[in-house]
Design an enzyme around this catalytic site. Structure first.
Site, PDB file in Angstrom:
ATOM      1  N   TYR A 127       9.100  11.890 -11.421  1.00 46.56           N
ATOM      2  CA  TYR A 127       9.078  13.320 -11.095  1.00 46.56           C
ATOM      3  C   TYR A 127      10.347  13.700 -10.346  1.00 46.56           C
ATOM      4  O   TYR A 127      10.639  13.125  -9.298  1.00 46.56           O
ATOM      5  CB  TYR A 127       7.875  13.663 -10.214  1.00 46.56           C
ATOM      6  CG  TYR A 127       6.565  13.615 -10.954  1.00 46.56           C
ATOM      7  CD1 TYR A 127       6.118  14.721 -11.670  1.00 46.56           C
ATOM      8  CD2 TYR A 127       5.789  12.466 -10.964  1.00 46.56           C
ATOM      9  CE1 TYR A 127       4.925  14.679 -12.363  1.00 46.56           C
ATOM     10  CE2 TYR A 127       4.584  12.413 -11.663  1.00 46.56           C
ATOM     11  CZ  TYR A 127       4.168  13.526 -12.365  1.00 46.56           C
ATOM     12  OH  TYR A 127       2.989  13.479 -13.052  1.00 46.56           O
ATOM     13  N   GLY A 187      12.441  15.952  -7.794  1.00 49.46           N
ATOM     14  CA  GLY A 187      11.967  16.637  -6.592  1.00 49.46           C
ATOM     15  C   GLY A 187      13.093  16.807  -5.593  1.00 49.46           C
ATOM     16  O   GLY A 187      14.267  16.887  -5.964  1.00 49.46           O
ATOM     17  N   CYS A 207       9.589   3.924   4.307  1.00 48.69           N
ATOM     18  CA  CYS A 207       9.928   2.700   3.568  1.00 48.69           C
ATOM     19  C   CYS A 207      11.154   2.814   2.669  1.00 48.69           C
ATOM     20  O   CYS A 207      12.132   2.092   2.882  1.00 48.69           O
ATOM     21  CB  CYS A 207       8.719   2.249   2.760  1.00 48.69           C
ATOM     22  SG  CYS A 207       7.364   1.726   3.822  1.00 48.69           S
ATOM     23  N   ASN A 212      10.380  -1.751  -3.760  1.00 51.45           N
ATOM     24  CA  ASN A 212      10.733  -0.436  -3.222  1.00 51.45           C
ATOM     25  C   ASN A 212      12.053   0.066  -3.776  1.00 51.45           C
ATOM     26  O   ASN A 212      12.221   1.257  -4.045  1.00 51.45           O
ATOM     27  CB  ASN A 212      10.776  -0.485  -1.684  1.00 51.45           C
ATOM     28  CG  ASN A 212       9.385  -0.302  -1.098  1.00 51.45           C
ATOM     29  OD1 ASN A 212       8.423  -0.099  -1.840  1.00 51.45           O
ATOM     30  ND2 ASN A 212       9.273  -0.374   0.210  1.00 51.45           N
ATOM     31  N   LEU A 223       0.828  -1.207   0.000  1.00 51.03           N
ATOM     32  CA  LEU A 223       0.000   0.000   0.000  1.00 51.03           C
ATOM     33  C   LEU A 223       0.864   1.260   0.000  1.00 51.03           C
ATOM     34  O   LEU A 223       1.995   1.250   0.477  1.00 51.03           O
ATOM     35  CB  LEU A 223      -0.946  -0.005   1.201  1.00 51.03           C
ATOM     36  CG  LEU A 223      -0.370  -0.058   2.625  1.00 51.03           C
ATOM     37  CD1 LEU A 223       0.202   1.261   3.078  1.00 51.03           C
ATOM     38  CD2 LEU A 223      -1.440  -0.518   3.575  1.00 51.03           C
TER      39      LEU A 223
END
Ligand SMILES: NC(=O)c1ccc[n+]([C@@H]2O[C@H](COP(=O)([O-])OP(=O)(O)OC[C@H]3O[C@@H](n4cnc5c(N)ncnc54)[C@H](O)[C@@H]3O)[C@@H](O)[C@H]2O)c1
Length: 444
Positions: A257, A259, A266, A214, A156
């Site tokens: 993106y 940034g 995580c 991840n 999630l």
């Protein structure tokens, strides 16, 4: 079905609430008595869209209960979810003490078959350690009880967690036990009606899948951030490059993106942990280390830009900060880029006036009351009387701004846009100084 969830944090609470909402009887166990008390009162300790209503509904209707007693939790559910934290140790490895403490409790109190399911993100081999921890408790009390250990990593996204749980891209189930596989299929059936999302694999592959996902996402972010640094020095606008490469379906528009670096609970810890796992099996994960290194450097980029705009003289300056959470739609401030920025501003003698739609209480909890931090109740209040504005989080509420008005508020007219929310030309047309990420306007 009776389900027990150990850990009432971002993952545990969402898991518990979504299973309860599907009609199950869920008991949540947490060692934090204050949190348990708040939850019993129907109060949601975290901000996650849709979670509070779901929690209150299921508490009211008796499908969701809370306790600090592990014994009660073990007695309750045939399914025992472990959703406690796995924070990083000093050396980057995952701290397994909380997971193993839950495993020991299960072994201590279990008197019938249990499916023990790890939702926490854990290193490869943890299922065996959980099994050993349970077995050693069973042996100590001379009990012979059957159980299975399953890896069921959670994918999630904070900010969209309820929707992600209810409509998952995939449900990974790591086990070689037919009995546990069947139990997991039955448990997830309500979330699986549209098409089968369950992918069953061996437990070690499942454990690695979570880190791989991840690490891949973190790699995409660091790649774009690295490219933004190159673009900036070349006088190229990275946003045009982003659109140019995103149109290639092999690359795609998601997660590219540029940034001010990734944060949260995580990516930072999981990239470090995976590198540590690799090291333990004799492989130096150079790409992962670089992903982490690029991210650490990128998180400092906002302060570097700000400081250069003021010729290194931030002493006594008031810096407005829009956005404190590590990403929009959450109050989570773990490893948020805003923290690095604010701490650097304070170290340079500056004052921060900050606003975030959800993370103000968390900011106060972390930093306490201090004279160089003013928490404002709106974005407009945060810029009043400030010298410069830094945008750390791309909340929707910051997307549209009257730049002429902003010019009248900021004494230096400097905007550091850490999320490339604005069109540089529009900002500059209002007489402001625009410093984005990789927009060809480097002060370097
Ligand atoms: N946050 C995310 O977006 C996310 C997404 C996917 C996976 N994960 C993984 O899920 C795990 C949990 O993450 P989180 O963000 O929910 O953590 P969290 O820190 O928000 O919550 C952990 C909770 O566990 C409780 N706890 C600790 N020891 C306990 C014990 N022995 N018994 C019962 N409760 C105990 C703590 O009090 C706390 O409430 C981590 O491994 C994380 O990597 C997190």
């Amino acid at each position: 079905m009776n389900i027990t969830v150990f850990g009432s944090g971002y993952v545990g609470l969402v898991t518990a609430a979504c299973f309860a909402d599907a009609g199950n009887d869920v008991l949540c166990v947490d060692i934090d008595p204050a949190k348990v008390q708040r939850l019993r009162n129907g109060e949601c300790p975290i901000y996650e869209p849709g979670l509070e209503e779901m929690l209150q509904r299921n508490v009211r209707e008796g499908r969701m209960r809370f306790t600090t007693e592990a014994s009660e939790g073990v007695a309750h559910g045939q399914y025992q979810f472990i959703a406690v934290g796995t924070p990083p140790n000093e050396d980057g490895s995952a701290d397994m003490q909380y997971v193993l403490a839950v495993a020991a409790s299960i072994g201590q109190f279990m008197d019938d078959y249990r499916v023990i399911i790890s939702k926490s993100t854990v290193p490869v081999g943890t299922a065996d350690r959980v099994r050993d921890a349970v077995l050693s408790q069973l042996t100590a009390r001379g009990a012979d009880v059957d159980f299975d250990v399953v890896s069921n990593p959670e994918f999630l996204k904070e900010g969209a967690a309820v929707a992600d749980f209810n409509k998952p891209d995939r449900i990974i189930v790591g086990t070689s036990s037919p009995r546990a596989t069947e139990a997991m299929q039955a448990l997830y059936a309500p979330f699986n009606r549209n098409h089968d999302r369950l992918i069953v694999m061996d437990v070690r592959s499942s454990e690695l899948t979570k880190y791989a996902a991840n690490a891949m996402l973190a790699t995409k972010i660091s790649f774009m951030n690295e490219l933004s640094q190159i673009a900036e020095r070349l006088g190229v606008d990275i946003e045009q490059v982003r659109e140019g490469i995103g149109s290639d379906p092999r690359i795609g528009y998601h997660f590219i993106y540029p940034g001010c670096g990734y944060g949260g609970s995580c990516f930072p810890k999981d990239v470090k942990a995976l590198s540590h796992i690799a090291q333990q099996v004799g492989y130096s994960a150079e790409l992962l280390d670089a992903v982490e290194h690029v991210n650490a450097r990128q998180k400092h980029t906002l302060f570097t830009k700000l400081s250069k705009a003021f010729n290194g003289q931030l002493n006594g300056k008031t810096i407005a900060v829009w956005g404190l959470s590590f990403k929009p739609n959450t109050d989570d401030m773990r490893e948020a880029p805003s923290r690095e920025l604010m701490e650097a501003v304070w170290a340079a003698g500056g004052l921060v006036q900050a606003y975030d739609p959800e993370a103000m209480h968390e900011t106060l909890r972390i930093y306490g009351e201090r004279p160089d931090l003013v928490l404002c109740d709106s974005r407009n209040a945060a810029v009043a009387g400030a010298d410069a504005l830094v945008i750390c989080t791309e909340w929707k509420a910051f997307r549209t701004v009257d730049f002429a008005w902003l010019k009248s508020q900021l004494s230096s007219g400097v905007i550091v846009d850490g999320r490339n929310l604005y069109a540089p030309n529009e900002v500059k047309a209002a007489g402001l100084t625009y410093l984005g990420v990789g927009r060809g306007d480097s002060l370097a």
